[in-house]
Structure formats: C-alpha cells, structure tokens
Design a protein around this motif. Structure first.
Motif, short mmCIF file in Angstrom:
data_model
loop_
_atom_site.label_atom_id
_atom_site.label_comp_id
_atom_site.label_asym_id
_atom_site.label_seq_id
_atom_site.Cartn_x
_atom_site.Cartn_y
_atom_site.Cartn_z
N VAL A 285 0.84 -1.20 0.00
CA VAL A 285 0.00 0.00 0.00
C VAL A 285 0.87 1.25 0.00
O VAL A 285 0.55 2.25 -0.66
CB VAL A 285 -0.96 0.00 1.20
N GLU A 286 1.99 1.21 0.73
CA GLU A 286 2.93 2.33 0.70
C GLU A 286 3.44 2.57 -0.72
O GLU A 286 3.57 3.72 -1.17
CB GLU A 286 4.08 2.07 1.66
N ALA A 287 3.73 1.48 -1.44
CA ALA A 287 4.18 1.61 -2.83
C ALA A 287 3.09 2.26 -3.68
O ALA A 287 3.37 3.17 -4.48
CB ALA A 287 4.54 0.23 -3.39
N GLY A 291 2.24 5.99 -6.13
CA GLY A 291 1.85 5.86 -7.53
C GLY A 291 2.56 4.72 -8.24
O GLY A 291 2.58 4.66 -9.47
N THR A 292 3.14 3.81 -7.46
CA THR A 292 3.92 2.70 -8.02
C THR A 292 3.08 1.43 -8.04
O THR A 292 2.58 1.00 -6.99
CB THR A 292 5.19 2.47 -7.19
N PRO A 293 2.89 0.79 -9.19
CA PRO A 293 2.11 -0.44 -9.26
C PRO A 293 2.84 -1.60 -8.58
O PRO A 293 4.07 -1.56 -8.41
CB PRO A 293 1.96 -0.70 -10.76
N LEU A 303 -5.03 -9.29 -1.91
CA LEU A 303 -6.27 -9.33 -2.70
C LEU A 303 -7.23 -8.23 -2.30
O LEU A 303 -8.14 -7.88 -3.07
CB LEU A 303 -6.95 -10.70 -2.55
N GLU A 304 -7.03 -7.66 -1.11
CA GLU A 304 -7.90 -6.59 -0.62
C GLU A 304 -7.31 -5.20 -0.81
O GLU A 304 -8.00 -4.21 -0.61
CB GLU A 304 -8.21 -6.83 0.87
N THR A 305 -6.04 -5.13 -1.20
CA THR A 305 -5.38 -3.83 -1.32
C THR A 305 -4.92 -3.49 -2.73
O THR A 305 -4.57 -2.35 -3.00
CB THR A 305 -4.15 -3.76 -0.38
N ILE A 306 -4.93 -4.47 -3.63
CA ILE A 306 -4.47 -4.26 -5.01
C ILE A 306 -5.62 -4.56 -5.97
O ILE A 306 -6.30 -5.58 -5.82
CB ILE A 306 -3.26 -5.15 -5.34
N VAL A 307 -5.84 -3.68 -6.92
CA VAL A 307 -6.88 -3.89 -7.95
C VAL A 307 -6.18 -4.36 -9.22
O VAL A 307 -5.37 -3.63 -9.80
CB VAL A 307 -7.66 -2.60 -8.22
N GLU A 308 -6.49 -5.58 -9.63
CA GLU A 308 -5.82 -6.19 -10.79
C GLU A 308 -5.95 -5.33 -12.03
O GLU A 308 -7.02 -4.82 -12.37
CB GLU A 308 -6.41 -7.57 -11.07
N ALA A 344 -4.76 4.11 -2.90
CA ALA A 344 -4.05 3.91 -1.64
C ALA A 344 -4.58 4.81 -0.53
O ALA A 344 -4.47 4.47 0.66
CB ALA A 344 -2.55 4.15 -1.84
N MET A 345 -5.18 5.95 -0.89
CA MET A 345 -5.67 6.89 0.12
C MET A 345 -6.78 6.28 0.98
O MET A 345 -7.05 6.77 2.08
CB MET A 345 -6.18 8.16 -0.56
#
Length: 370
Positions: A285-287, A291-293, A303-308, A344-345
């Motif tokens: 999430v910090e990444a 703005g870093t994928p 799976l709860e913090t990244i949108v594929e 991320a916000m």
C-alpha cells in the motif's frame, strides 16, 4: 477510564508498531504492557510517545534481546503474569499471545488481531524447518510445545470480548480457528509520507526483512532469468549473504535503508515486487501511495489492497517462474500513477483512527449499560 494496551513485544518499528502508534494518537493515556521492550529512543518516541512498557520476566532472560522467540514455550506463562485488574478497557494488539492476557467479566477486552499465531498454526512446518527443529528429539519436543500452545491459544481466545481483524482474510482465519466473529478495520498506512511520484525510472524494487517466508529468494531467481531488467533489493536479515551470492549483476542489494531512502526507491520504481503471503501487507500500500504499481502473490491481504490491472497485477503461485511470467506480462501494461495513488488513500492513518475510535467507544457504551 483506566486503559491498558498490551502487545506481544517491542523491538522493531514494523507494521504492528504502526498500529500501536495510531492507537496512541487516538488516546494518549494508555499504560503499556509487552513480553519485552527493547526499542531504541527514536522508535520509542514514535510508537509509544516516549513511554516504556511494563515487561515480563522474558525481558531479563539471557539473549532475549537478540532472539526472544526461542522462549516460545514460556510466552503463555509470561503473558498471564500481567495484572490488569485495575483497568476498565484493555486493548490487545496481537499476532501471538497478547490476546491471552487474563481479564475479568467487568473489564472490556478488545483485540486487534493481526493474525492467529502463525508459527503455531499455518506456518508451523516452515517455522520448525527454519529453526532446525523439524527432525529428531528436538523436533518432537518442538511439536509437543506447539500443540500445547495451540490448545492454550484457542482456550484463551475466550478472554476477548470483541475481535477486530486487520483484513477479511484474517477475519476468516479467526472464524476458522477460534470460531469467533470479527470486524475488519484495515491497519493504518502513512499515505501522507509516501507521496506520489509520476516519473518512474527503469528498475524494479522489493523491500522486506530477508527471511525465508518473505520469499525474496524467488524474486531474485526470477530476475536472474530476466537479466535485461534491473532489480533493487532493500532489507537485511539472515538470508542477505545467501541471496547476494546467487544474484546476477542486474540485481543490486542496498541493505537496510532509512525511511526517506525507502520512500525514494519506492517512488521511482517502475513496479514493487511482493512475493509473500501476508495477512494485510502494509508495504504494497505504501508503494501504491507513491503511484507505483505492485506485482504481488495473489493470496492473503494483497487481494484486498491491489486492484488487478489498475493498481497492479497478481501471480498465482509462489515460484520464480510465476514471478518471471508476471513481470513479462507487466511490461505490456500501462498504469496511471495518479489512479494508483488515489486507491491507496483509502488506507490512511486518519481512516484507521476514525474507525477504531468509533468501534471502541460504541462497544464501551454497550459494556457500561450491561
């Protein structure tokens, strides 16, 4: 009301300690308890606002500072020694034994659970192997100890009035192991510190403590086969020298880095690579806040913090081949740093503190009525 905050241990400033920092930002009048407290002055000022924790007898045992986990069989006894009888509200922040502290019916105990004790449950085999305790008489004794701790863990989970899980993934494990319901409140991420950088440089980045379950070796092996791509590895730990020896020239090891340097690497990387199965995983999430994928193992909290295909991509097996294929696939996708940062916000410190404060105050009102 008199309030106590108990956690497993204080010796580093990691994800669990960031939760403690935010809880202390909500209420600044906790008395603190932990099995050990070996924080340096800088971390103590951040996590505990300069306070010291009341500690157990493990604090004074030989080598406890360097390797407290070897006293695992004593943890339940140590946590039960704390006398919290003078406190109305007890909050435990636990990934091991803190939630097993003794409480009475006229005390409210809320547990923020990072995970049921992983080395006694889902990571038992790996813990035994990494500790050299998977064979022989020592292995037999270690399994006996872990079996006793599992029984203690389930029994003492009844000391908790309300569970808070750090992810839906952990809520499912709490239900499976303890047969208890829980409320999900995602942990705090300092999205104000990890700021957006739209101009990326031509390297991939990973950062973690270099221990086996973080699976950094798989990332290194993948980039050994992607020798035209640069990888920067931040972090220190027992696997540091081994990983350096097997890495090819396109992989750079920078060791432990301070927060400002970590942020800089994170901001400018074309992607952050994350191979561990984490309960939540703050660093991906910090990444994203930068703005870093993220290229991540598609299981657990990620799976709860990244949108594929919007803030990152997943690989489905923890193998170097799967990571390699994911990186090749990533190279063909365009990502928007602003969109990633906006996602991320949702995991900000302020969001955590608002949700935590509302939950505790609501449950305390109910408790006082009862």
């Amino acid at each position: 009301m008199k309030k106590a905050l108990i956690t497993d241990w204080y010796y580093v400033n990691g994800g669990a300690e960031k939760v403690i920092h935010s809880i202390n930002s909500i209420w600044d009048d906790f008395d603190h308890f932990a099995l050990i407290d070996f924080l340096n002055d800088e971390d103590r000022a951040y996590i505990l606002k300069g306070k010291k924790a009341n500690t157990s007898f493990i604090q004074k045992l030989p080598t406890a500072r360097k390797n407290h986990r070897k006293f695992l069989q004593l943890f339940p006894i140590a946590i039960e020694q704390f006398d919290l009888s003078n406190y109305e509200l007890i909050i435990s922040s636990s990934s091991a034994v803190a939630k097993g502290v003794k409480t009475r019916k006229d005390q409210l105990h809320i547990c923020y659970c990072h995970s049921p004790m992983r080395y006694a449950w889902d990571l038992q085999d790996q813990y035994l192997k990494d500790s050299g305790l998977d064979k022989g008489l020592k292995g037999f004794y270690a399994k006996y100890v872990l079996n006793k701790i599992r029984k203690w863990d389930v029994r003492n989970s009844g000391n908790v009035d309300y569970f808070i899980a750090n992810s839906s993934h952990i809520a499912q494990r709490i239900k499976k192991i303890y047969n208890r319901e829980s409320t999900v409140i995602y942990p705090p991420v300092d999205v104000d510190f990890f700021t957006l950088e739209e101009q990326k440089e031509d390297y991939y980045f990973t950062a973690s403590r270099l221990v086996s379950y973080k699976k950094t070796q798989l990332i290194v092996e993948a980039f050994n086969e992607l020798s035209h791509l640069k990888l920067i590895v931040a972090g220190d730990g027992p696997e540091f020298e081994k990983l350096q020896k097997i890495a090819k020239s396109n992989i750079e090891f920078v060791g432990f880095v301070e927060a400002s340097k970590l942020k800089s690497y994170m901001q400018k990387a074309k992607a952050f690579v994350f191979a561990a199965e984490e309960d939540f995983g703050i660093i991906p999430v910090e990444a994203q806040a930068c703005g870093t994928p993220v290229i991540a193992f598609g299981k657990g909290g990620t799976l709860e913090t990244i949108v594929e295909n919007k803030t990152g991509i997943f690989f489905q097996e923890q193998t170097s081949q799967n990571i390699k294929e994911a990186v090749i696939r990533f190279e063909k996708i365009q990502f928007d740093p602003k969109t990633i940062q906006e996602h991320a916000m949702k995991f900000s410190n302020q969001r955590f503190e608002n949700e935590m404060k509302a939950f505790v105050e609501e449950k305390f009102k109910i408790f006082k009525v009862l």
